[in-house]
Each structure stands twice: as C-alpha cells, then as structure tokens.
Design an enzyme around this catalytic site. Sequence first.
Site, PDB file in Angstrom:
ATOM      1  N   GLY A  18      51.009  22.462  92.930  1.00  0.00           N
ATOM      2  CA  GLY A  18      52.127  22.590  91.995  1.00  0.00           C
ATOM      3  C   GLY A  18      52.184  24.011  91.457  1.00  0.00           C
ATOM      4  CB  ALA A  50      60.373  20.911  86.089  1.00  0.00           C
ATOM      5  CD  GLN A  51      65.907  15.752  85.462  1.00  0.00           C
ATOM      6  OE1 GLN A  51      66.507  15.661  84.393  1.00  0.00           O
ATOM      7  NE2 GLN A  51      65.765  14.732  86.284  1.00  0.00           N
ATOM      8  N   GLY A  52      64.439  20.560  83.046  1.00  0.00           N
ATOM      9  CA  GLY A  52      64.909  21.351  81.901  1.00  0.00           C
ATOM     10  C   GLY A  52      64.858  22.823  82.203  1.00  0.00           C
ATOM     11  N   GLY A  53      63.666  23.387  82.305  1.00  0.00           N
ATOM     12  CA  GLY A  53      63.547  24.797  82.615  1.00  0.00           C
ATOM     13  C   GLY A  53      62.256  25.384  82.096  1.00  0.00           C
ATOM     14  CD  GLU A 118      64.834  22.003  77.334  1.00  0.00           C
ATOM     15  OE1 GLU A 118      63.690  22.248  76.933  1.00  0.00           O
ATOM     16  OE2 GLU A 118      65.099  21.685  78.501  1.00  0.00           O
ATOM     17  CG  HIS A 233      61.435  12.165  78.935  1.00  0.00           C
ATOM     18  ND1 HIS A 233      62.682  11.629  78.700  1.00  0.00           N
ATOM     19  CD2 HIS A 233      61.615  13.494  79.008  1.00  0.00           C
ATOM     20  CE1 HIS A 233      63.575  12.609  78.652  1.00  0.00           C
ATOM     21  NE2 HIS A 233      62.939  13.747  78.836  1.00  0.00           N
ATOM     22  NE  ARG A 278      60.564  15.402  75.617  1.00  0.00           N
ATOM     23  CZ  ARG A 278      60.347  16.203  76.660  1.00  0.00           C
ATOM     24  NH1 ARG A 278      59.159  16.300  77.202  1.00  0.00           N
ATOM     25  NH2 ARG A 278      61.334  16.901  77.190  1.00  0.00           N
ATOM     26  CG  HIS A 337      57.719  13.333  80.708  1.00  0.00           C
ATOM     27  ND1 HIS A 337      58.357  13.340  81.924  1.00  0.00           N
ATOM     28  CD2 HIS A 337      58.060  14.506  80.099  1.00  0.00           C
ATOM     29  CE1 HIS A 337      59.055  14.459  82.048  1.00  0.00           C
ATOM     30  NE2 HIS A 337      58.875  15.190  80.961  1.00  0.00           N
ATOM     31  CD  GLU A 361      51.247  17.014  83.112  1.00  0.00           C
ATOM     32  OE1 GLU A 361      52.148  17.524  83.814  1.00  0.00           O
ATOM     33  OE2 GLU A 361      51.283  15.834  82.704  1.00  0.00           O
ATOM     34  NE  ARG A 372      55.813  18.788  77.925  1.00  0.00           N
ATOM     35  CZ  ARG A 372      56.842  18.805  78.775  1.00  0.00           C
ATOM     36  NH1 ARG A 372      57.071  19.863  79.515  1.00  0.00           N
ATOM     37  NH2 ARG A 372      57.626  17.759  78.937  1.00  0.00           N
ATOM     38  CB  SER A 377      54.381  21.960  80.752  1.00  0.00           C
ATOM     39  OG  SER A 377      55.643  21.435  80.951  1.00  0.00           O
ATOM     40  CG  LEU A 378      57.706  24.205  84.561  1.00  0.00           C
ATOM     41  CD1 LEU A 378      59.174  24.374  84.939  1.00  0.00           C
ATOM     42  CD2 LEU A 378      56.905  23.805  85.794  1.00  0.00           C
TER      43      LEU A 378
HETATM   44  C1  LIG Z   1      60.456  14.568  85.802  1.00  0.00           C
HETATM   45  C2  LIG Z   1      59.769  15.718  85.122  1.00  0.00           C
HETATM   46  C3  LIG Z   1      60.513  16.722  84.502  1.00  0.00           C
HETATM   47  C4  LIG Z   1      59.866  17.797  83.881  1.00  0.00           C
HETATM   48  N1  LIG Z   1      60.621  18.817  83.338  1.00  0.00           N
HETATM   49  C5  LIG Z   1      59.974  19.922  82.851  1.00  0.00           C
HETATM   50  C6  LIG Z   1      60.706  21.068  82.416  1.00  0.00           C
HETATM   51  O1  LIG Z   1      61.918  21.104  82.483  1.00  0.00           O
HETATM   52  N2  LIG Z   1      60.019  22.134  81.940  1.00  0.00           N
HETATM   53  C7  LIG Z   1      58.657  22.154  81.866  1.00  0.00           C
HETATM   54  O2  LIG Z   1      58.080  23.162  81.426  1.00  0.00           O
HETATM   55  N3  LIG Z   1      57.942  21.082  82.280  1.00  0.00           N
HETATM   56  C8  LIG Z   1      58.566  19.987  82.780  1.00  0.00           C
HETATM   57  N4  LIG Z   1      57.831  18.911  83.207  1.00  0.00           N
HETATM   58  C9  LIG Z   1      56.372  19.027  83.212  1.00  0.00           C
HETATM   59  C10 LIG Z   1      55.949  19.955  84.340  1.00  0.00           C
HETATM   60  O3  LIG Z   1      56.764  19.743  85.453  1.00  0.00           O
HETATM   61  C11 LIG Z   1      54.497  19.710  84.725  1.00  0.00           C
HETATM   62  O4  LIG Z   1      53.684  19.684  83.594  1.00  0.00           O
HETATM   63  C12 LIG Z   1      54.008  20.821  85.646  1.00  0.00           C
HETATM   64  O5  LIG Z   1      54.873  20.957  86.742  1.00  0.00           O
HETATM   65  C13 LIG Z   1      52.598  20.496  86.112  1.00  0.00           C
HETATM   66  O6  LIG Z   1      52.251  21.428  87.095  1.00  0.00           O
HETATM   67  P1  LIG Z   1      50.825  21.321  87.763  1.00  0.00           P
HETATM   68  O7  LIG Z   1      50.786  22.384  88.810  1.00  0.00           O
HETATM   69  O8  LIG Z   1      49.804  21.301  86.714  1.00  0.00           O
HETATM   70  O9  LIG Z   1      50.814  19.863  88.451  1.00  0.00           O
HETATM   71  P2  LIG Z   1      51.715  19.278  89.626  1.00  0.00           P
HETATM   72  O10 LIG Z   1      52.964  20.048  89.805  1.00  0.00           O
HETATM   73  O11 LIG Z   1      51.867  17.814  89.386  1.00  0.00           O
HETATM   74  O12 LIG Z   1      50.813  19.508  90.919  1.00  0.00           O
HETATM   75  C14 LIG Z   1      49.579  18.816  91.076  1.00  0.00           C
HETATM   76  C15 LIG Z   1      49.064  19.074  92.481  1.00  0.00           C
HETATM   77  O13 LIG Z   1      47.714  18.651  92.597  1.00  0.00           O
HETATM   78  C16 LIG Z   1      47.557  17.918  93.799  1.00  0.00           C
HETATM   79  N5  LIG Z   1      46.377  17.061  93.639  1.00  0.00           N
HETATM   80  C17 LIG Z   1      46.104  16.152  92.659  1.00  0.00           C
HETATM   81  N6  LIG Z   1      44.884  15.602  92.845  1.00  0.00           N
HETATM   82  C18 LIG Z   1      44.363  16.196  93.951  1.00  0.00           C
HETATM   83  C19 LIG Z   1      43.127  16.057  94.653  1.00  0.00           C
HETATM   84  N7  LIG Z   1      42.183  15.207  94.265  1.00  0.00           N
HETATM   85  N8  LIG Z   1      42.938  16.818  95.781  1.00  0.00           N
HETATM   86  C20 LIG Z   1      43.886  17.698  96.199  1.00  0.00           C
HETATM   87  N9  LIG Z   1      45.070  17.860  95.561  1.00  0.00           N
HETATM   88  C21 LIG Z   1      45.307  17.128  94.453  1.00  0.00           C
HETATM   89  C22 LIG Z   1      48.881  17.204  93.971  1.00  0.00           C
HETATM   90  O14 LIG Z   1      49.059  16.760  95.300  1.00  0.00           O
HETATM   91  C23 LIG Z   1      49.825  18.340  93.578  1.00  0.00           C
HETATM   92  O15 LIG Z   1      49.987  19.220  94.672  1.00  0.00           O
HETATM   93  C24 LIG Z   1      58.462  17.833  83.829  1.00  0.00           C
HETATM   94  C25 LIG Z   1      57.713  16.807  84.429  1.00  0.00           C
HETATM   95  C26 LIG Z   1      58.358  15.759  85.075  1.00  0.00           C
HETATM   96  C27 LIG Z   1      57.527  14.681  85.732  1.00  0.00           C
END
Ligand SMILES: Cc1cc2nc3c(=O)[nH]c(=O)nc-3n(C[C@H](O)[C@H](O)[C@H](O)COP(=O)(O)OP(=O)(O)OC[C@H]3O[C@@H](n4cnc5c(N)ncnc54)[C@H](O)[C@@H]3O)c2cc1C
Length: 502
Positions: A18, A50-53, A118, A233, A278, A337, A361, A372, A377-378
Amino acid sequence: MNALARNPADRVVVVGGGVAGLATALRLAPRPVTLVSAEPLGLGTATGWAQGGIAAALGADDAPELHVADTLAAGAGLSERDVALRVAAAGPGLIAWLVALGVPFDRGAGGALALGLEAAHCRRRIVRSGGDATGARVLEGLVRAVQAAPSVEVVAARVTDLLRDGNGAVAGVVCERDGAGFRIPARAVVLATGGVGALYAATTNPRGATGRGLALAARAGATLRDMEFVQFHPTAIAAGADPMPLATEALRGEGARLVDEQGAPVMAGVDGGDLAPRDVVARGIFQALARGRTVFLDTREALGDRVAARFPTVAALCARVGIDPARQAIPVRPAAHYHMGGVKVDARGASSVPGLYACGEVASTGLHGANRLASNSLLEALAFAGFIADGLEAAPAGPVHPAGPSARAEIDHAALRALMEARVGVVRDAAGIREAVARLAPVAETNDAALTALLVARSALGRQESRGAHWRSDFGGQQAPRHSEITLGALAETLPAAEALS
Ligand SMILES: Cc1cc2nc3c(=O)[nH]c(=O)nc-3n(C[C@H](O)[C@H](O)[C@H](O)COP(=O)(O)OP(=O)(O)OC[C@H]3O[C@@H](n4cnc5c(N)ncnc54)[C@H](O)[C@@H]3O)c2cc1C
C-alpha cells in the site's frame, strides 16, 4: 543485477504494497529493498480505495499550525503535538513529491491544485485526484515508480513470521507462497501491513486487513499502543457487499442527509447534525439501527443527477449493488474503517524491538490519538516513509531464527468477525468485551487474526472511559488522557483473570 544479488547484507525488507510500503521502498532508494506483498502490486490495499484525499496545508490562508490544531482536536487528547507538527509541515513537500511521480491531482481553472474542504478541517486543504478516486491514482503512481526503481525487488508472498538474530533484533522474514515457506534475511524489516477492519463483520477494509502485522510484531516482543481505538465510518453502503463500499463524508458536505425509512432526520437534536464528528454520527446511526430503524443517506435533493459526475466512485459502487443514488436513497450503517492504534513507533518509525519498523496504518506514531482526522492517514504514511528512510540504521544480520511459533491454525473467521462486531464494536461494555476476551484467548496462541482481535479487546477492557472512537456505555466520563500500551507478555499475565471474569 537485482537488489538481492547486489548487496544482501544491506537489504531492508518492507512488508506491504500500500501507500506505506511503496513510499518507504522508494524513499529508501538507492538502498536495496525487497518489498513483500501478499497480493500482486495494485491489489488488496486500503490505499487503492481512499476516496477523500490527502490533507496538506497548501492554501494561502492555511499553515501547518492550523492543520496541527485540527489534528489535535480530533485526537481527543491523545494526539502528540510534535508528531502532528512534523507530519503537517511535511505535507506540501509530499504532495510535490507525488506530483513529480506523475500523480494527476485535480486542479482549478488557473492550474493551481484544487483544495477541498472536509469535516473538522478549518481550511480547504484536501488534495484530490479524479474527484473521489485519490487512493487509486496515488497507488497507480507509486506502483509505477516502484516498478521502475532499480533498487526495489518485489516478491509476491505472505509474511508469516519475523526472524530474529541472537541479540533479539529483527533480522528478516519468513514467507509463504503456494504452500512453500522461505526466508529473506535483512538488516531491518519495515511492517506496512495496513489495518484491522476485516476483524469485524461490517467493514470498509479489504479482506486481508486482519492485522497480521500487529500479531507478528507482538510475537517478536514489540509494544503495541492504543489498540482499542478503531474508527467506524458512519456511512458504509449496506447493500449486502462484503467488504462494504464507502459513501464518502464529502457527500454530506455537499448537502446529502441522513434519514430513516420515514424520511425523518437521524441526527436531529445532535450538535452538528449530519456534519457532527465521525464518531458522533457513527453512534447516532448505530443507535437508530439498534432501535429497529433503517438509515439512508439521501443525495437526491442535494446532488440529484450531478452525483455521478461529482462522485464517480460512489456512483459506480452504488451501481454495483443495484442502487441509483440520483433516484434512490442509499442504505448505510457504520463499519470498521481505520485503526488508530498499532505498533508503537518513535520519531523515525522504529518499534521497541531493534531492527523492526512500522509505517502506515499498522503503526501508532502518536498522530491520530483517539480519533483520526479525515485524510490524515495517507499523509501520515507518506511522511513516516521519509522519516524511516532518513533514520534507518541497523546492524548487519547475524544468524537468525523465527520470532515465535508459526501461527496458522484455522479458525472460524466469520464467527470471529461477528464476535468483534457485537462485543468490541461502536458501543462497548465490560460484559461484552470480557466475553470476547474469553472466547478469543484460547485460539490466540495459534492464530494471528485471533491474537490481534484479542489485543484490541483486552485494550478496550482496560480503557474505562469514553474517548474518541472508543465508546463505553458503562463508562461515559473521561479520565486524564493516557495512552494504553500492551505486549504479548503483559497480555498473557492478564488473561487468567479476564477469563475468570467471563
Ligand atoms: C474505503 C476507504 C477509504 C479511505 N479514504 C481515505 C482518504 O480519503 N484519505 C486518507 O488519508 N485515508 C483514507 N483511508 C485510510 C487509508 O486508505 C489507509 O489508512 C491507508 O491507505 C493504509 O495504507 P497502508 O499502506 O498502511 O495499508 P494498505 O494500503 O492496506 O496496504 C497493506 C498492504 O500490506 C499487505 N499485507 C498485509 N499483511 C501482509 C503479510 N502478512 N504479508 C505480506 N503482505 C501483507 C497487503 O496485501 C497490502 O499490500 C480510507 C480507507 C478505506 C478503507
């Protein structure tokens, strides 16, 4: 020559594809990185949804200090000012970095970045791409850059264990692919494995978001912090899909209203109404549902036919479940969420175990506190990717062994999700949480999802107050602000007592 062959002793393993994992891998260049992702790049991430930004203090009327003030207000006493200031100050530069990678952010007539507003932000500071498709566009840009980066090698596999050297430092990972296990030694490991939403029956998170990274860190001895804080959410689309598609808060910002089956406003009489924070809206909807009402987000009057152009992602998600938001109200309910808690890390993303880092996250950096702020979070993941790369130092790996017993016993995952939903959900009390603890404890030793769920539940039992996203129906008031911390050792000590109480 690939990264593995060039300099194996200097390799850093990043777990997760991610925003956190991809940005960390890029920020570490030219140091060799092996990025391990359970799913092919571009799939299975919350990032892509992620939809918001992304929040960044870019406006002429804005400043990092104002962004900090909003972040601290949302965090309900548990966000740390110095962390918030570092992250907010990094925001504009991070957006410039993404622009340089080719992420096509939305722009106004004069070509300047368009800044959205927002809830709970005092200024327009939300940077978006494709309206509500920001996450997908950011993910595309980062994946493209990683695929072009000579320093990054991508391995498609699931990490099942961490390796530790003779001094207890984390020194690599154990992976599994197609039923076969293999090891990747490394001088440091960065967990970027995302959140815990898939531990709940109702969630907006991908199926893989079971918090496995948290269990790996706990089994390696790391301290976890504020695990009880799960953000729900308020408006996940309740039309039978699992995971549940999200109806972004920006819809309410544009005038969409929360109503019941009779058309009566659900948030009537609550401060802030439909635009309340929220957690307040999530509880309002939860209580309406508990009283047998059905709750809808009605965009018909405010947006009508414009909904498809203004919110293409939401319109497409609705279409997939047979709803036309221009003509029908959208059934909604709260869903797990975002996880504010996680692996406790310091200012350079380092955990309490040498050689182990966490980003995104899965980490608890101190930014989000008890709740949050939307679109932070992004930003946090992008900022800490840089902090980790700047600060990462680790001893070369020596002989290694797995951190703990492999934890892959099968459990009834649907039953676990139902238990968390019912007992450690939007509104909690001691009796319910104790039941969850008692039922999770016997299986946590051999299953990572159960261990993570147990860590959330045990932390929720310990916080005898209502703060931010953690709402206890048996403890309405608040105590002096304090973080909660938990380790596997501390958890084990509390379990007999907790079980005896069940
Ligand atoms: C629907 C939705 C809308 C959102 N909108 C927003 C927004 O507008 N703005 C904002 O700031 N945040 C938003 N968020 C929150 C934000 O998207 C997340 O907090 C952020 O993208 C998390 O990023 P990350 O890289 O930590 O995790 P993720 O993007 O979830 O990536 C996790 C990765 O780890 C991998 N993984 C997990 N376990 C293992 C393992 N054991 N071995 C190998 N790989 C593994 C997964 O396959 C994945 O590739 C939203 C979240 C959701 C669900």
